[in-house]
Design an enzyme around this catalytic site. Structure first.
Site, mmCIF file in Angstrom:
data_model
loop_
_atom_site.group_PDB
_atom_site.id
_atom_site.type_symbol
_atom_site.label_atom_id
_atom_site.label_comp_id
_atom_site.label_asym_id
_atom_site.label_seq_id
_atom_site.Cartn_x
_atom_site.Cartn_y
_atom_site.Cartn_z
ATOM 1 N N TYR A 126 0.849 -1.201 0.000
ATOM 2 C CA TYR A 126 0.000 0.000 0.000
ATOM 3 C C TYR A 126 0.879 1.243 0.000
ATOM 4 O O TYR A 126 1.887 1.302 0.707
ATOM 5 C CB TYR A 126 -0.888 0.017 1.250
ATOM 6 C CG TYR A 126 -1.710 1.276 1.366
ATOM 7 C CD1 TYR A 126 -2.984 1.352 0.815
ATOM 8 C CD2 TYR A 126 -1.196 2.406 2.012
ATOM 9 C CE1 TYR A 126 -3.736 2.514 0.901
ATOM 10 C CE2 TYR A 126 -1.947 3.576 2.103
ATOM 11 C CZ TYR A 126 -3.211 3.626 1.548
ATOM 12 O OH TYR A 126 -3.945 4.768 1.622
ATOM 13 N N GLU B 217 -3.327 7.577 -4.297
ATOM 14 C CA GLU B 217 -3.387 6.290 -3.599
ATOM 15 C C GLU B 217 -3.105 5.166 -4.584
ATOM 16 O O GLU B 217 -3.692 5.116 -5.666
ATOM 17 C CB GLU B 217 -4.754 6.073 -2.945
ATOM 18 C CG GLU B 217 -4.779 4.794 -2.114
ATOM 19 C CD GLU B 217 -6.087 4.587 -1.359
ATOM 20 O OE1 GLU B 217 -6.058 4.457 -0.126
ATOM 21 O OE2 GLU B 217 -7.140 4.572 -2.020
#
Ligand code: ADP
Ligand code: MG
Length: 236
Positions: free
Chosen positions: A109, A197
């Site tokens: 992530y 993101e």
């Protein structure tokens, strides 16, 4: 304003950040043509809507044949996609993105946010990619590494190392990651993004670091300014 995945990936690619090859399609026939043009034996059909959580909601499908590409595209286009991040009505699927399937080793992530008050950009990374990051933050906050970047210094080497350590990368992966982190920081500043993101950012069986998903948010005023600059450069 959020950009679509395929638009965000185009910008990543312009900055030398690796993304799977892909093509946008608006009909099942275009989807098949896109898969044929990409070649290979594994494709991913991805609904282009402004919401995450598409995978679990049927908006990301792995296709092993061109018939599957056609069927999945036909099943998505013109429908509403309801994910945990949309309301009950969902969002209309007007475009699908046809991508080459990646050989995923690990899912990581990475996100970038800007703290307007401190006028600082922060990287947030975790080795636990592909999952809901809010859940990781709540249950295992020690699995998240945050790095605040002083604008006058920029992204420092030790900060890249801290992130690579948090991501549990090997030495060669660390080198690839350093390039990605520097490129992302430059991109973030250049386009005046408010949020980025990448979930998941993956390591591949080939030892690369690839952005498998992409979400960029740009303030609308920044977009206007950029199009104004582009017009000044290239009057038409
Ligand atoms: P969302 O976050 O909206 O669910 P993602 O783009 O993150 O959509 O895709 C969901 C999952 O599908 C990823 O975590 C990954 O496991 C798989 N996936 C997505 N794109 C590809 C690809 N190009 N190759 C292989 N697997 C993929
Ligand atoms: Mg995702």
């Amino acid at each position: 304003m959020n950009l679509h995945e395929y638009q965000s990936k185009k910008i990543f690619s312009d900055y030398g950040i690796q993304v799977p090859r892909g093509q946008v399609a608006e009909t099942p026939e275009e989807a098949v043509a896109a898969a044929e043009a990409l070649g290979g034996t594994l494709w991913v059909v991805k609904a282009q809507v402004h919401a995450g959580g598409r995978g679990k909601a049927g908006g990301v499908k792995l296709a092993k044949t061109l018939d599957e590409v056609r069927d999945y595209a036909a099943g998505m286009l013109g429908q509403q996609l309801v994910t945990p991040q949309t309301d009950a009505e969902g969002l209309p699927i007007e475009k699908v993105y046809i991508e080459s399937g990646s050989n995923i080793d690990r899912e990581l992530y990475l996100s970038m946010v800007v703290n307007r008050d401190a006028r600082k950009v922060a990287f947030i990374v975790s080795a636990d990619g592909g999952m809901d990051i809010e859940e990781v933050a709540e249950k295992t906050p020690e699995r998240i590494t945050t790095v605040n970047i002083a604008p006058e210094v920029g992204l420092a080497e030790y900060q890249i190392r801290d992130m690579a350590y948090g991501l549990e990368l090997t030495k060669p992966q660390m080198k690839a990651f350093a390039k990605v982190a520097r490129a992302l920081y430059q991109m973030f500043i250049d386009i005046d993004a408010s949020q980025v993101e990448i979930n998941p950012l993956i390591t591949t069986g080939e030892g690369e670091i690839v952005a498998l998903d992409a979400k960029i948010n740009i303030e609308e005023h920044a977009l206007y300014r950029q199009s104004a600059i582009a017009e000044l450069r290239d009057p038409s």
